[in-house]
Design a protein around this motif. Structure first.
Motif, PDB file in Angstrom:
ATOM      1  N   HIS A 235      -8.432  -4.383   6.201  1.00 31.80           N
ATOM      2  CA  HIS A 235      -7.104  -4.357   6.380  1.00 31.80           C
ATOM      3  C   HIS A 235      -7.083  -4.132   8.026  1.00 31.80           C
ATOM      4  O   HIS A 235      -8.160  -3.534   8.176  1.00 31.80           O
ATOM      5  CB  HIS A 235      -6.362  -2.551   5.848  1.00 31.80           C
TER       6      HIS A 235
ATOM      7  N   HIS B 209     -10.324  -8.295   0.218  1.00 34.13           N
ATOM      8  CA  HIS B 209      -9.854  -8.075   1.359  1.00 34.13           C
ATOM      9  C   HIS B 209     -10.251  -6.963   2.385  1.00 34.13           C
ATOM     10  O   HIS B 209     -10.792  -5.705   1.940  1.00 34.13           O
ATOM     11  CB  HIS B 209      -8.826  -8.285   1.486  1.00 34.13           C
TER      12      HIS B 209
ATOM     13  N   HIS C   4       0.593  -0.993  -0.382  1.00 35.18           N
ATOM     14  CA  HIS C   4       0.055  -0.110   0.290  1.00 35.18           C
ATOM     15  C   HIS C   4       0.729   1.435  -0.413  1.00 35.18           C
ATOM     16  O   HIS C   4       1.882   1.751   0.939  1.00 35.18           O
ATOM     17  CB  HIS C   4      -1.075   0.214   1.346  1.00 35.18           C
TER      18      HIS C   4
ATOM     19  N   ASP D  88      -2.938  -6.312   5.130  1.00 34.27           N
ATOM     20  CA  ASP D  88      -3.835  -6.636   4.604  1.00 34.27           C
ATOM     21  C   ASP D  88      -4.278  -7.776   5.276  1.00 34.27           C
ATOM     22  O   ASP D  88      -3.468  -8.218   6.702  1.00 34.27           O
ATOM     23  CB  ASP D  88      -3.285  -7.321   3.378  1.00 34.27           C
TER      24      ASP D  88
END
Ligand SMILES: [Zn+2]
Length: 138
Positions: A94, A92, A38, A105
């Motif tokens: 976080h 997904h 990220h 993740d």
């Protein structure tokens, strides 16, 4: 998650999403996918320019906005000051560490979201994204 290697593959990915693959767009997309992590717009701006290219902040922001809008990457808004661009577009969740700003993740199957309220008339569920906020124990 895609593992894109060549600029040709990145160009193809952009093309599939209706984005004209300019040199700068390919550079920025490669950076996001190469790291598979990220990155904030600031990170991308810093990293793209350490490669010895000169890409303006406006171009970085515009390109990231376009990539998110077209679904090449996912925008994760951890807080209004911390927007991350995520090359993993699969569902997904976080962890977000508010002290360090680190985003990690959580796989989709590790969180079950139940008890959603009835959806408004005329709407269908697009997805549910959970951000679990962490701070250090005292
Ligand atoms: Zn993610």
């Amino acid at each position: 998650m895609h593992q894109l290697k060549s600029d040709a593959e990145i160009g193809e990915l952009l093309h599939q999403h209706g984005i004209h693959p300019t040199l700068q767009r390919v550079l920025i997309t490669r950076l996001l996918f190469a790291r598979c992590t990220h990155l904030s717009a600031e990170d991308v701006f810093r990293l793209v320019n350490t490669e010895g290219r000169r890409v303006s902040k406006a171009t970085v922001y515009n390109t990231l906005g376009l990539l998110a809008e077209k679904g090449v990457v996912r925008e994760v808004i951890a807080d209004p000051d911390r927007i991350f661009y995520d090359p993993n577009t699969q569902p997904h969740h976080h962890f977000f560490d508010v002290a360090t700003g680190q985003l990690t993740d959580i796989s989709a199957d590790q969180i079950q979201v139940t008890g959603l309220p009835p959806l408004p008339v005329g709407a269908q569920l697009e997805g549910v994204d959970v951000i679990v906020r962490l701070r250090p124990t005292k």
